[in-house]
Design an enzyme around this catalytic site. Structure first.
Site: not given
Ligand code: BES
Ligand code: MN
Ligand code: ZN
Length: 532
Positions: A304, A378
């Site tokens: 990120k 996820r």
């Protein structure tokens, strides 16, 4: 924090653990909260008290004082407030010197409502905003509209939730920061009733759990790892009567939890699967809650950008919320069977981190191509969702499954920082959860899982890919999770990415940093399932 008599207190110096050989002090206080009590109107105010009253505004702009059960000695109070420019809007808190009390705190209730008919969330926020402004004060009397039990509960919750501070890591500057309001007294017409006492007790238990979540979220990854998260929860869960099971990295590898292991493999702090089980006699329903527990999300090899990465200490908010909710449900002795699961891992970048194109095998055997290591939530949730269903199957199956996750940046893009998203495979259950949130004072908005987005998750090499179409990314994430949930089990996925962590200014009862969102909805949902 305030030292309440006979109240749970555990100093932060309680125990230490080692990371890379360096002893780290565990930072989370298992906190002493503000003390709260209720009183009938006859109680005289003392000079030392702060008195909290409400201020509302009529359509023509006229101000109206809402003083609850208190009779004020102040002359010309409304004129004074007008002179000070008071508007009565929500989140406006005005402090003035009092006559019968040391200070008078006037908190905005927004639009005037006849017969003190203020809704519970308005009261919760007004009470919370006042409590925040009362940091450093010893004792405050809240005299707000609270003749109805929901109103009294809301004023109590708001005050307790607003009386929060996270100063664990301030050392040389600790003295510059005020302690939260120590003692809360509520004035109410129904003070003497059993329902009032029950509501106050519930508010206390709930607020303590929300404070716990905020503490865990605010604690940085230097001090909160998958293992230390478990160490913090275990004693609290055990004393609430919950059964605690923790799978470590060896057990996870052996057990086939490829999602959790894959995400955690780049970090020196190994992953965990934390499971709390609550099984009362003759439960009216059986639910499972699953929460995303990434103690830090660097994005892994899909690193990120530096700007804003610090907020990724909040990526375990879902895990903290489901754990705290289970503790509350056990303390309230609700007749509902509940299992909560937190897949915990740190998503880091290193030579052992998973690479884009890696394929992992999730719990139960489905393979996933890791296109993007930053879509890690996820992956850990896939394992935990499958395990939660398998576990419950032995007990006759689930009536509902809810997962809570700071899953996508798209949630914030779509709904902003105060409204979470609710998706699922059962419109009725999703509506129930959204409606429950409204009652609890938390905003969720229903979102679809459009079938046409599903093929974007097809992988050329594995059963499914962990990233698909960029547009509608929140829904694509939901569609990924849906693959791991049985079609005939009512399931709701709550994406709390932005609401979990307040990067802006404090408001109402919400502080800066961890908010504790979802705890109250999860508890209220369990209460609804047993008809309360
Ligand atoms: N933890 C983030 C989501 C997030 C973003 C939470 C901002 C809170 C604030 C999640 O793991 C993530 O990185 N999601 C990616 C998914 C994408 C790579 C498919 C995202 O939303 O960009
Ligand atoms: Mn990520
Ligand atoms: Zn994440």
């Amino acid at each position: 924090m305030a030292a309440g008599k006979g109240r749970l207190k555990q100093g932060s110096a309680g125990f230490t653990h080692k990371v890379r050989g360096y002893p780290l002090q565990l930072a989370v206080r298992l906190v002493a909260m503000s003390v709260i009590s209720i009183s009938a109107k006859s109680l005289p105010l003392t000079k030392a008290d702060a008195l909290v009253i409400g201020l509302a505004r009529q359509p023509d702009g006229a101000l109206v004082l809402e003083t609850g059960t208190s009779e004020l000695a102040e002359a010309r109070l409304l004129e004074t407030l007008e002179d000070l420019g008071a508007t009565g809007r929500t989140d406006e808190v005005i402090k003035i010197p009092g006559t019968s009390t040391r200070i008078l705190v006037v908190t905005g209730l927004g639009k005037f409502q006849a017969k003190h008919n203020y809704d519970h969330e308005t009261l919760r926020r007004a009470s919370g905003a006042a409590a925040r402004e009362l940091a450093g004060v010893k004792r405050a009397v809240f005299s707000l509209p609270s003749a109805k039990i929901e109103q009294l509960a809301a004023v109590a919750e708001g005050a307790l939730l607003g009386a929060y501070a996270f100063n664990t890591f301030r050392k040389t500057t600790a003295k510059e920061h005020k302690k939260p309001l120590a003692e809360i007294v509520l004035f109410s017409e129904i003070a003497g009733t059993t329902i009032a006492r029950t509501a106050i007790k519930r508010a206390e238990i709930l607020a303590e759990a929300v404070h716990l979540v905020r503490d865990l979220v605010n604690t940085p990854p230097s001090h909160l790892t998958p293992a230390s998260f478990c160490a913090q929860i275990k004693p609290l869960a055990t004393s609430a009567g919950l059964k605690v099971t923790i799978l470590d990295e060896v057990a996870l590898r052996k057990g086939g939890y490829g999602g959790i292991v894959g995400v955690g493999q780049g970090s020196i702090n190994p992953p965990r699967l934390l499971h709390l089980s609550y099984s009362p006699a003759r439960p009216k329903a059986r639910y499972a809650y699953v929460g995303k527990g990434i103690t830090f999300d660097s994005g892994g090899l899909a690193l990120k950008p530096a700007l804003g990465m610090e907020a990724m200490k909040s990526d375990m908010s879902g895990a903290a919320a489901v754990m705290a909710a289970a503790i509350v449900i056990a303390k309230l002795k609700l007749p509902i069977a509940l299992d909560v699961w937190a897949p915990l891992a740190e998503n880091m970048i290193s030579d052992t981190a998973q690479r884009p194109s890696d394929i992992l095998t999730t719990y139960g055997g489905r393979t996933v191509e890791v296109i993007n290591p930053d879509a890690e939530g996820r992956l850990v949730l896939a394992d935990a969702l499958v395990r939660a269903q398998e576990f419950a199957a032995k007990a006759g199956g689930l009536d509902g499954l809810v997962d809570v996750a700071t899953l996508t940046g798209h949630q914030g893009l779509a709904l902003g920082a105060r409204v979470s998203a609710a998706m699922g495979n059962d419109d009725a259950f999703r509506s129930t959860v959204v409606a429950t949130g409204l009652i609890a004072g938390e905003d969720f908005w229903p979102m679809p899982l459009p079938a046409d987005l599903r093929p974007s998750l097809d992988s050329p090499v594995a059963d499914i890919a962990n990233m698909g179409e960029r547009f509608g990314g929140m829904l694509v994430a939901g569609l990924f999770l849906k693959e791991f949930v049985s079609d005939d089990l009512p399931w709701v996925h709550l994406d709390i990415a932005s609401p979990a962590f307040n990067e802006g200014k404090p408001f109402g009862y919400t502080p800066v940093g961890g908010t504790g969102v979802a705890v109250r909805t999860l508890v209220t949902l369990a209460e609804a399932a047993c008809g309360r």
